[in-house]
Write a protein that holds these residues in place. Sequence first.
Motif, PDB file in Angstrom:
ATOM      1  N   VAL A  19       0.859  -1.186   0.000  1.00  0.00           N
ATOM      2  CA  VAL A  19       0.000   0.000   0.000  1.00  0.00           C
ATOM      3  C   VAL A  19       0.894   1.234   0.000  1.00  0.00           C
ATOM      4  CG1 VAL A  19      -1.637   1.291   1.422  1.00  0.00           C
ATOM      5  CG2 VAL A  19      -1.832  -1.189   1.272  1.00  0.00           C
ATOM      6  N   CYS A  20       0.462   2.260  -0.717  1.00  0.00           N
ATOM      7  CA  CYS A  20       1.220   3.514  -0.772  1.00  0.00           C
ATOM      8  C   CYS A  20       1.164   4.209   0.582  1.00  0.00           C
ATOM      9  CB  CYS A  20       0.631   4.381  -1.873  1.00  0.00           C
ATOM     10  SG  CYS A  20       0.838   6.132  -1.611  1.00  0.00           S
ATOM     11  N   SER A  21       2.299   4.721   1.065  1.00  0.00           N
ATOM     12  CA  SER A  21       2.353   5.313   2.404  1.00  0.00           C
ATOM     13  C   SER A  21       1.727   6.693   2.445  1.00  0.00           C
ATOM     14  CB  SER A  21       3.799   5.392   2.886  1.00  0.00           C
ATOM     15  OG  SER A  21       4.561   6.203   2.017  1.00  0.00           O
ATOM     16  N   ARG A  22       1.583   7.317   1.292  1.00  0.00           N
ATOM     17  CA  ARG A  22       1.084   8.691   1.245  1.00  0.00           C
ATOM     18  C   ARG A  22      -0.434   8.745   1.085  1.00  0.00           C
ATOM     19  NH1 ARG A  22       4.402  13.275  -0.271  1.00  0.00           N
ATOM     20  NH2 ARG A  22       2.995  15.049  -0.307  1.00  0.00           N
ATOM     21  N   HIS A  23      -0.968   7.888   0.218  1.00  0.00           N
ATOM     22  CA  HIS A  23      -2.396   7.938  -0.104  1.00  0.00           C
ATOM     23  C   HIS A  23      -3.163   6.711   0.373  1.00  0.00           C
ATOM     24  CE1 HIS A  23      -0.198  10.255  -3.271  1.00  0.00           C
ATOM     25  NE2 HIS A  23      -1.049  11.169  -2.865  1.00  0.00           N
ATOM     26  N   PHE A  72       4.365   2.651  -4.602  1.00  0.00           N
ATOM     27  CA  PHE A  72       3.797   3.953  -5.002  1.00  0.00           C
ATOM     28  C   PHE A  72       2.513   3.697  -5.782  1.00  0.00           C
ATOM     29  CE2 PHE A  72       8.314   4.803  -4.529  1.00  0.00           C
ATOM     30  CZ  PHE A  72       8.298   5.957  -3.760  1.00  0.00           C
ATOM     31  N   CYS A  73       1.492   4.561  -5.544  1.00  0.00           N
ATOM     32  CA  CYS A  73       0.210   4.393  -6.208  1.00  0.00           C
ATOM     33  C   CYS A  73       0.118   5.337  -7.420  1.00  0.00           C
ATOM     34  CB  CYS A  73      -0.924   4.651  -5.221  1.00  0.00           C
ATOM     35  SG  CYS A  73      -1.168   6.387  -4.850  1.00  0.00           S
ATOM     36  N   PRO A  74      -0.934   5.227  -8.228  1.00  0.00           N
ATOM     37  CA  PRO A  74      -1.064   6.114  -9.403  1.00  0.00           C
ATOM     38  C   PRO A  74      -1.055   7.598  -9.014  1.00  0.00           C
ATOM     39  CG  PRO A  74      -2.620   4.299  -9.562  1.00  0.00           C
ATOM     40  CD  PRO A  74      -1.980   4.194  -8.211  1.00  0.00           C
ATOM     41  N   GLN A  75      -1.623   7.934  -7.831  1.00  0.00           N
ATOM     42  CA  GLN A  75      -1.612   9.335  -7.393  1.00  0.00           C
ATOM     43  C   GLN A  75      -0.192   9.838  -7.161  1.00  0.00           C
ATOM     44  OE1 GLN A  75      -4.426  11.083  -4.614  1.00  0.00           O
ATOM     45  NE2 GLN A  75      -5.386   9.085  -4.417  1.00  0.00           N
ATOM     46  N   CYS A  76       0.655   8.949  -6.635  1.00  0.00           N
ATOM     47  CA  CYS A  76       2.061   9.311  -6.412  1.00  0.00           C
ATOM     48  C   CYS A  76       2.736   9.594  -7.749  1.00  0.00           C
ATOM     49  CB  CYS A  76       2.818   8.168  -5.728  1.00  0.00           C
ATOM     50  SG  CYS A  76       2.444   7.951  -3.998  1.00  0.00           S
ATOM     51  N   GLU A  77       2.449   8.740  -8.747  1.00  0.00           N
ATOM     52  CA  GLU A  77       3.064   8.923 -10.067  1.00  0.00           C
ATOM     53  C   GLU A  77       2.657  10.272 -10.649  1.00  0.00           C
ATOM     54  OE1 GLU A  77       3.556   5.248 -12.639  1.00  0.00           O
ATOM     55  OE2 GLU A  77       1.863   4.666 -11.376  1.00  0.00           O
TER      56      GLU A  77
HETATM   57 ZN   LIG Z   1       0.358   7.307  -3.427  1.00  0.00          ZN
END
Ligand SMILES: [Zn+2]
Length: 187
Positions: A19-23, A72-77
């Motif tokens: 899981v992405c740590s940011r989102h 990293f998730c798509p939002q991170c990209e």
């Molecule tokens: Zn993310």
Amino acid sequence: MSIAIPSGLVANGAGIPDVCSRHGEPASVRKAVEFWSKPPTWSYLLIALGALPFVIVTLILRKKVRAQAWPFCPQCEKLHKNRLIIGIVLIALLPLSFVIAGSAGDTGALLVLVAFLAAFAGIIIVSRSTYRMLPWGFVSRDGSTVDLPKAHPQFVAAAQAAYAQAAQQHAAWQASQHAPYAQPPQH
Ligand SMILES: [Zn+2]
């Protein structure tokens, strides 16, 4: 939310959830990320002596933990790309301001000054666009953990589950190591 993951579990990947740590969203890409410790507070006093002593002390005292595949998730990209583009545009305005300032008379100097500030902001934004900076994680001063002060609650829950599983596996491994000695001698 904040979470501290043992450095060993970051380095070997066992403590990193999918899981992405940011989102808190499922990972779409995984990248190698190196976490660094923050410079000690007192080291900032060295800036008064010049940038070099500060940089040297920071590099000597810096603790590093490398994650082979951080999620990293798509939002991170998207965030990575947007920051990169905004930063580069801000930096690119600087040479443009020179051209315009040449024919702008008195206001030209002010324009260049503003463009310098914009370029400086651009450099900061570009540096924060890197995948290394996106998780906003720092190695603790003693190097034992990687701290994520702004982790997404879903990441925290998933990381705690990963930690529990790693601890269980470790306990099972330890039990298997000691098992032969624990058994009573056979006759
Ligand atoms: Zn993310």
